[in-house]
Scaffold this active site. Structure first.
Site, PDB file in Angstrom:
ATOM      1  CE  LYS A   1      17.597  16.634  69.990  1.00 33.14           C
ATOM      2  NZ  LYS A   1      18.278  16.649  71.172  1.00 33.14           N
TER       3      LYS A   1
ATOM      4  CB  SER B   1      15.344  16.487  73.392  1.00 34.85           C
ATOM      5  OG  SER B   1      16.351  17.355  73.173  1.00 34.85           O
TER       6      SER B   1
ATOM      7  CB  SER C   1      19.127  13.743  73.443  1.00 36.62           C
ATOM      8  OG  SER C   1      18.096  14.755  72.964  1.00 36.62           O
TER       9      SER C   1
ATOM     10  CE  LYS D   1      15.766  12.312  72.053  1.00 34.97           C
ATOM     11  NZ  LYS D   1      16.096  12.439  73.609  1.00 34.97           N
TER      12      LYS D   1
END
Length: 309
Positions: free
Chosen positions: A83, A80, A140, A256
């Site tokens: 993202k 992720s 997320s 992140k």
């Protein structure tokens, strides 16, 4: 009778010779047959700490210059952390068209049915793009990533037979090429596929992404309350909490997390101490908790080295 006794004596003598012959060569030992493994060098008191992540990088938080790293150019699945690019492209468009921020969008069936980590948005519900960006970056949400790609893929304009999501993913790869992210390849907007990058590339992306003020504020937000409206007008309230546990500690402000079976536990983070900002990337840590231990150990080492000069 004497013959029997004599035969027994002869047998005993022969057996004794056999036993003696065997003992002369010593007992057979498995350890003696296999060479002892050579020990690796002992613990060094110099240099960065040992971390569980097989690939990592510590970089200057302003210039992006790598300060310390290990296998930083190795392509690895990034989960992720994908993202970051998804959010940056969307929020760069919002920066040029700020009126989009309060635009309400309706959650699609495709977004609702997206597997993996989720923000829990449901088909037919509406929320603002500002809400949607928090759904993407805090819990997320893979569902939010598809919704972002659908909305901004249309804003970018459809290209031939591409649908909005495919168009958005193409844009992600175009932007990666423009940034010189040589080991980065996107297959989807959320990272549930085998998207790949490197610690070096993710440092570069983090530096660029932090240049967007709105993105910088969202990734530093511990929690966000949102009111979703259903197709029948009914409302429900949700609270999204940031998956980045470093935000619980003073000095850390993003960026992140990412976790899949193929990628392991990943973290792209930003921290500042005594005016020295760093970006730390760890890819493939052995556990969700391990990525924070790895990152904090790297920060502590780097700040100690830099601030003692």
């Amino acid at each position: 009778m004497r013959v029997g006794i004599l035969a027994a004596l002869i047998a005993a003598m022969l057996l004794g010779r056999a036993v003696t012959s065997h003992l002369e060569h010593g007992p057979v030992s498995l350890a003696a047959q296999e060479p002892r493994p050579k020990k690796v060098l002992g613990e060094s008191l110099n240099g960065p700490p040992i971390v569980s992540a097989p690939a990592w990088a510590v970089a200057d938080g302003e210039s992006g210059r790598l300060l310390w790293s290990h296998d930083a150019e190795a392509p690895r699945q990034m989960a992720s952390t994908t993202k970051i690019m998804t959010a940056w492209i969307a929020l760069e468009i919002v920066r040029e068209h700020p009126e989009l921020l309060e635009r309400r969008v309706t959650v699609s069936r495709a977004a609702d049915r997206t597997t993996g980590s989720t923000s829990g948005i449901r088909e037919g519900e509406t929320l603002t793009i500002q809400d949607l960006m928090h759904a993407l970056l805090l819990p997320s949400g893979n569902d939010a990533a598809i919704q972002v790609a659908e909305v901004f893929g249309e804003v970018l304009g459809l290209d031939g037979d591409q649908d909005a999501v495919s168009r958005f993913v193409s844009e992600m790869n175009t932007r990666a090429d423009e940034m010189g992210l040589e080991e980065t390849k996107y297959l989807d907007p959320h990272g549930n596929s085998a998207n790949v990058s490197s610690a070096r590339d993710l440092v570069r992306l983090a530096i660029v992404a932090r240049g967007n003020e709105r993105l910088r504020k969202i990734v530093a937000t511990p929690s966000y309350r949102c009111r979703l409206e259903g197709p029948d007008g009914a409302q429900r309230e949700v609270v999204w909490r940031n998956t980045n546990r470093l935000l619980e500690i003073e000095g850390y402000d993003g960026i992140k997390t990412g976790t899949t079976a193929g990628a392991g536990a990943c973290l792209v983070s930003s921290g500042e101490r005594d005016g020295q900002r760093l970006i730390v990337v760890v890819l493939g840590s052995t556990s969700r908790d391990g990525r924070y231990v790895d990152s904090r150990n790297l920060y502590r080492f780097a700040w100690r080295e830099l601030l003692s000069k």
